[in-house]
Write a protein that holds these residues in place. Structure first.
Motif, PDB file in Angstrom:
ATOM      1  N   SER A 151       7.142  -2.617  -8.303  1.00 29.71           N
ATOM      2  CA  SER A 151       8.540  -2.240  -8.058  1.00 29.71           C
ATOM      3  C   SER A 151       9.450  -2.793  -9.159  1.00 29.71           C
ATOM      4  N   ASP A 152       9.152  -4.021  -9.578  1.00 27.15           N
ATOM      5  CA  ASP A 152       9.960  -4.675 -10.618  1.00 27.15           C
ATOM      6  C   ASP A 152       9.450  -4.226 -11.991  1.00 27.15           C
ATOM      7  N   ALA A 153       9.662  -2.936 -12.268  1.00 28.33           N
ATOM      8  CA  ALA A 153       8.997  -2.308 -13.418  1.00 28.33           C
ATOM      9  C   ALA A 153       9.511  -2.779 -14.773  1.00 28.33           C
ATOM     10  N   SER A 154      10.719  -3.350 -14.808  1.00 27.48           N
ATOM     11  CA  SER A 154      11.228  -3.747 -16.137  1.00 27.48           C
ATOM     12  C   SER A 154      10.616  -5.066 -16.617  1.00 27.48           C
ATOM     13  N   ILE A 181      12.357   1.027  -2.787  1.00 21.97           N
ATOM     14  CA  ILE A 181      12.963   1.284  -4.111  1.00 21.97           C
ATOM     15  C   ILE A 181      13.842   2.538  -4.053  1.00 21.97           C
ATOM     16  N   PHE A 196       0.185   8.133 -16.710  1.00 17.72           N
ATOM     17  CA  PHE A 196       1.456   7.443 -16.932  1.00 17.72           C
ATOM     18  C   PHE A 196       1.239   5.971 -16.600  1.00 17.72           C
ATOM     19  N   LYS A 231      15.705  -3.160 -22.404  1.00 11.81           N
ATOM     20  CA  LYS A 231      15.999  -2.507 -23.700  1.00 11.81           C
ATOM     21  C   LYS A 231      14.962  -2.884 -24.775  1.00 11.81           C
ATOM     22  N   VAL A 287      -2.062  15.153  -6.495  1.00  9.77           N
ATOM     23  CA  VAL A 287      -1.477  14.016  -7.233  1.00  9.77           C
ATOM     24  C   VAL A 287      -1.872  14.071  -8.705  1.00  9.77           C
ATOM     25  N   ARG A 342      22.446   2.106  -4.723  1.00  4.26           N
ATOM     26  CA  ARG A 342      23.216   1.767  -5.932  1.00  4.26           C
ATOM     27  C   ARG A 342      24.077   2.953  -6.367  1.00  4.26           C
ATOM     28  N   LEU A 376       2.728   2.609 -16.263  1.00  4.68           N
ATOM     29  CA  LEU A 376       3.886   1.726 -16.132  1.00  4.68           C
ATOM     30  C   LEU A 376       3.504   0.487 -15.312  1.00  4.68           C
TER      31      LEU A 376
HETATM   32  N1  CAA Z   1      17.156   7.115 -13.633  1.00  2.00           N
HETATM   33  C1  CAA Z   1      17.730   6.914 -14.832  1.00  2.00           C
HETATM   34  N2  CAA Z   1      17.983   5.672 -15.300  1.00  2.00           N
HETATM   35  C2  CAA Z   1      17.663   4.635 -14.523  1.00  2.00           C
HETATM   36  C3  CAA Z   1      17.057   4.790 -13.267  1.00  2.00           C
HETATM   37  C4  CAA Z   1      16.816   6.105 -12.827  1.00  2.00           C
HETATM   38  N3  CAA Z   1      16.230   6.353 -11.650  1.00  2.00           N
HETATM   39  N4  CAA Z   1      16.843   3.577 -12.719  1.00  2.00           N
HETATM   40  C5  CAA Z   1      17.292   2.675 -13.600  1.00  2.00           C
HETATM   41  N5  CAA Z   1      17.783   3.307 -14.699  1.00  2.00           N
HETATM   42  C6  CAA Z   1      18.398   2.712 -15.884  1.00  2.00           C
HETATM   43  C7  CAA Z   1      19.672   1.973 -15.497  1.00  2.00           C
HETATM   44  O1  CAA Z   1      20.766   2.849 -15.486  1.00  2.00           O
HETATM   45  C8  CAA Z   1      19.762   0.931 -16.593  1.00  2.00           C
HETATM   46  O2  CAA Z   1      20.264   1.539 -17.763  1.00  2.00           O
HETATM   47  P1  CAA Z   1      21.458   0.817 -18.592  1.00  2.00           P
HETATM   48  O3  CAA Z   1      20.943  -0.537 -18.921  1.00  2.00           O
HETATM   49  O4  CAA Z   1      21.629   1.707 -19.763  1.00  2.00           O
HETATM   50  O5  CAA Z   1      22.628   0.768 -17.666  1.00  2.00           O
HETATM   51  C9  CAA Z   1      18.307   0.571 -16.874  1.00  2.00           C
HETATM   52  O6  CAA Z   1      17.536   1.712 -16.417  1.00  2.00           O
HETATM   53  C10 CAA Z   1      17.851  -0.687 -16.164  1.00  2.00           C
HETATM   54  O7  CAA Z   1      18.059  -0.447 -14.783  1.00  2.00           O
HETATM   55  P2  CAA Z   1      18.357  -1.575 -13.733  1.00  2.00           P
HETATM   56  O8  CAA Z   1      19.288  -2.588 -14.298  1.00  2.00           O
HETATM   57  O9  CAA Z   1      18.755  -0.899 -12.464  1.00  2.00           O
HETATM   58  O10 CAA Z   1      16.908  -2.228 -13.612  1.00  2.00           O
HETATM   59  P3  CAA Z   1      16.303  -3.076 -12.424  1.00  2.00           P
HETATM   60  O11 CAA Z   1      15.227  -3.863 -13.055  1.00  2.00           O
HETATM   61  O12 CAA Z   1      17.346  -3.763 -11.622  1.00  2.00           O
HETATM   62  O13 CAA Z   1      15.677  -2.014 -11.388  1.00  2.00           O
HETATM   63  C11 CAA Z   1      14.410  -0.171 -10.564  1.00  2.00           C
HETATM   64  C12 CAA Z   1      15.262  -0.754 -11.686  1.00  2.00           C
HETATM   65  C13 CAA Z   1      15.181   0.994  -9.977  1.00  2.00           C
HETATM   66  C14 CAA Z   1      14.057  -1.128  -9.468  1.00  2.00           C
HETATM   67  C15 CAA Z   1      13.149   0.274 -11.311  1.00  2.00           C
HETATM   68  O14 CAA Z   1      12.452  -0.851 -11.818  1.00  2.00           O
HETATM   69  C16 CAA Z   1      12.234   1.128 -10.497  1.00  2.00           C
HETATM   70  O15 CAA Z   1      12.471   2.321 -10.328  1.00  2.00           O
HETATM   71  N6  CAA Z   1      11.112   0.533  -9.991  1.00  2.00           N
HETATM   72  C17 CAA Z   1      10.056   1.303  -9.371  1.00  2.00           C
HETATM   73  C18 CAA Z   1       9.010   1.637 -10.396  1.00  2.00           C
HETATM   74  C19 CAA Z   1       8.187   2.815  -9.993  1.00  2.00           C
HETATM   75  O16 CAA Z   1       8.685   3.821  -9.480  1.00  2.00           O
HETATM   76  N7  CAA Z   1       6.905   2.741 -10.307  1.00  2.00           N
HETATM   77  C20 CAA Z   1       6.028   3.827 -10.085  1.00  2.00           C
HETATM   78  C21 CAA Z   1       4.842   3.677 -10.966  1.00  2.00           C
HETATM   79  S1  CAA Z   1       4.279   5.169 -11.654  1.00  2.00           S
HETATM   80  C22 CAA Z   1       3.224   5.851 -10.511  1.00  2.00           C
HETATM   81  O17 CAA Z   1       3.139   5.465  -9.379  1.00  2.00           O
HETATM   82  C23 CAA Z   1       2.522   6.998 -11.070  1.00  2.00           C
HETATM   83  C24 CAA Z   1       1.250   7.387 -10.446  1.00  2.00           C
HETATM   84  O18 CAA Z   1       0.200   7.176 -11.035  1.00  2.00           O
HETATM   85  C25 CAA Z   1       1.232   8.203  -9.203  1.00  2.00           C
END
Ligand code: CAA
Length: 384
Positions: A137-140, A373, A128, A184, A85, A380, A130
């Motif tokens: 999950s609600d990363a934004s 997720i 990283f 954004k 990892v 989607r 985030l």
């Molecule tokens: N690839 C590219 N673009 C993406 C994307 C993807 N997988 N997912 C979303 N986007 C883009 C969308 O297209 C959108 O762009 P536009 O506004 O230009 O259309 C923008 O991002 C916003 O997306 P959504 O409207 O879909 O946002 P949302 O809030 O509804 O949900 C989500 C997005 C998919 C749930 C996202 O929040 C997500 O992936 N959550 C999980 C987070 C995650 O994976 N966290 C892991 C933490 S890191 C980690 O674990 C590292 C470690 O140490 C091991």
């Protein structure tokens, strides 16, 4: 369609297998028990060129393809998922993100030593940032803020579950610069860990990947130079999502390795252990388990290779990466549990390794996007 691995990929597989068996296996039980970060193993990975596998050679990387990376991740994860990892985060979340979105100056300053995994002879890796206490999950919905102060940003907030949290030299931090703009209004920054105002919390006491260095990190009025922002203003969430797509292939490969490691141990044990007058693999109850494990693992391997192939061929791999992670992580959890069952009582004790693989498997269904997720991402994309 050619299912053969290239000479180079086979060489990487041998090197990764040898590294896992010779350098990771001795001490893996102790590192798990005492939550010891595998620093020596990470230094050896740097020397092997495995910390910047896909980064271009001009920036200190090994210039390999994603399939090679998946192969190396599988071999190392068979033995020690705490090592893999740390390797995965540096490769796919840190180096890949910088390679694709950083400026030339940022690449020279940060990507080069990160891809080499060393600077001035010492381990040099990244993390990283985030996730937050209320943004997993609600990363934004980022609460960490970055206020524009002219020549710098002022960073405040808390990140958690940070892999390589205390051992990293460089953090890639996502933060909200303008809440009114939602996703954004998020930016990504390169932050040096020794910047004043950064506090690393205690190491998390985890169920699995216990050697992995997981911490919360707090930012209190941390000054980040303007030139350390990645990409245009407001690019941070897209940066995180695009980078995570590749990260998900890395974790899928980790899950594949956990599954195949557990299977190989179960297979070997079933040939050596006797019951009712014959080796247990001759009992249909055990043979069916092994057959199903081998089949599901092969399908996980192919789905990982396919996602990596799409990435290497410039295709959109968002859906295939999510599918690979969803399928491989479920396979890991299931196969590791079955491997414990094949071992019977011995599977329940540490010396036989499968109980650790079972504990390590669980996180692959959670980090870099939970299984739920991944289903959301796949759902989607296939319905739009
Ligand atoms: N690839 C590219 N673009 C993406 C994307 C993807 N997988 N997912 C979303 N986007 C883009 C969308 O297209 C959108 O762009 P536009 O506004 O230009 O259309 C923008 O991002 C916003 O997306 P959504 O409207 O879909 O946002 P949302 O809030 O509804 O949900 C989500 C997005 C998919 C749930 C996202 O929040 C997500 O992936 N959550 C999980 C987070 C995650 O994976 N966290 C892991 C933490 S890191 C980690 O674990 C590292 C470690 O140490 C091991």
């Amino acid at each position: 369609m050619d299912f053969n691995l290239t000479e180079e990929q086979l060489m990487i597989q041998r090197a990764a297998r040898e590294f896992a068996q010779q350098q990771c296996l001795p001490g893996v039980i102790e590192r798990d028990e005492h939550q010891k970060f595998p620093k020596e193993q990470m230094e050896q990975l740097a020397d092997l060129g495995f910390l910047g596998m896909m980064a271009p050679t001009e920036y200190g990387g090994a210039g390999m393809d994603t399939i090679s990376y998946v192969i190396a991740m599988e071999e190392i994860s068979k033995v020690d998922a705490s090592v893999s990892v740390a390797m995965s985060v540096n490769n796919s979340l840190v180096c890949w993100g910088l390679e694709h979105y950083a400026t030339e100056e940022q690449k020279k300053k940060y990507l080069t030593p990160l891809a080499q995994g060393k600077k001035d002879g010492a381990l040099y890796i990244g993390a990283f940032l985030l996730s937050e206490p209320e943004a997993g999950s609600d990363a934004s919905h980022q609460h960490t803020s970055a206020i524009d102060k002219g020549d710098h940003y002022l960073l405040n907030g808390v990140k958690n579950w940070i892999t390589n949290g205390s051992t990293s030299s460089v953090y890639l931090v996502m933060a909200q610069t303008d809440a009114s703009k939602g996703p954004k209004g998020i930016n990504a920054f390169i932050v040096e860990k020794n910047t004043p105002g950064i506090l690393v919390g205690a190491k998390e006491n985890k169920l699995g990947i216990r050697g992995s260095d997981t911490h919360a990190v707090s930012f209190m009025d941390v000054k980040v130079p303007k030139e350390n922002r990645i990409g245009a203003d407001g690019f941070g969430f897209t940066f995180a999502m695009k980078t995570l797509n590749g990260g998900r292939i890395g974790i899928a490969a980790q899950a594949l390795g956990i599954a195949s490691g557990a299977y190989e141990l179960a297979l070997a044990y079933s040939k050596q252990r006797q019951s009712f007058g014959k080796p247990i693999h001759e009992h249909q109850a055990i043979q069916f388990k092994l057959a199903e494990m081998a089949t599901r693992i092969q399908s996980a391997r192919l789905i990982c290779y396919h996602a990596a192939w799409e990435k290497d061929n410039g295709l959109d791999y968002t859906t295939s990466a999510a599918m690979a992670k969803l399928h491989a992580s479920d396979t890991a959890m299931w196969a590791a549990t079955e491997a414990v069952q094949v071992h019977g009582g011995y599977g329940f004790v540490k010396e036989y390794h499968v109980e650790r693989l079972m504990r390590d498997a669980k996180i692959t269904q959670i980090y870099e996007g939970t299984s739920e997720i991944q289903k959301m991402v796949i759902g989607r994309n296939i319905t739009k």
